[in-house]
Write a protein that holds these residues in place. Structure first.
Motif: not given
Length: 84
Positions: A24-26, A30-31, A33, A35, A40-43
């Motif tokens: 997931y390219h982390l 990271v952000d 959120r 839900t 939710l973990i996003t780069p």
């Protein structure tokens, strides 16, 4: 996949497997959120030249050559190494 919440100093955290981080390219920032289903973990993606306008204006206002200030850290690279 299940993992445990562990103590990290005065906080708590989880360990993410290397395979998931790569998939997931982390890395770095990271952000997170909330839900309805969980976290939710996003780069955090930053444009490569996001602050160049401000840096260019600041260098020009200071009477400097913007190119020199903006290429700070690339002092070891010669111009013939760049692909134009």
């Amino acid at each position: 996949m299940q993992t445990r919440i562990i103590r990290v100093g005065n906080s708590q955290g989880i360990v993410l497997p290397k395979k998931l981080l790569q998939q997931y390219h982390l890395s770095g920032e990271v952000d997170l959120r909330a839900t309805p289903d969980g976290l939710l973990i996003t780069p955090v993606l930053r444009p490569a030249r996001q602050d160049w306008d401000a840096r260019f204006a600041a260098a020009t206002a200071a009477g400097e050559e913007p190119e020199e200030e903006m290429l700070e850290g690339f002092a070891d690279a010669s111009e013939d190494e760049w692909t134009w």
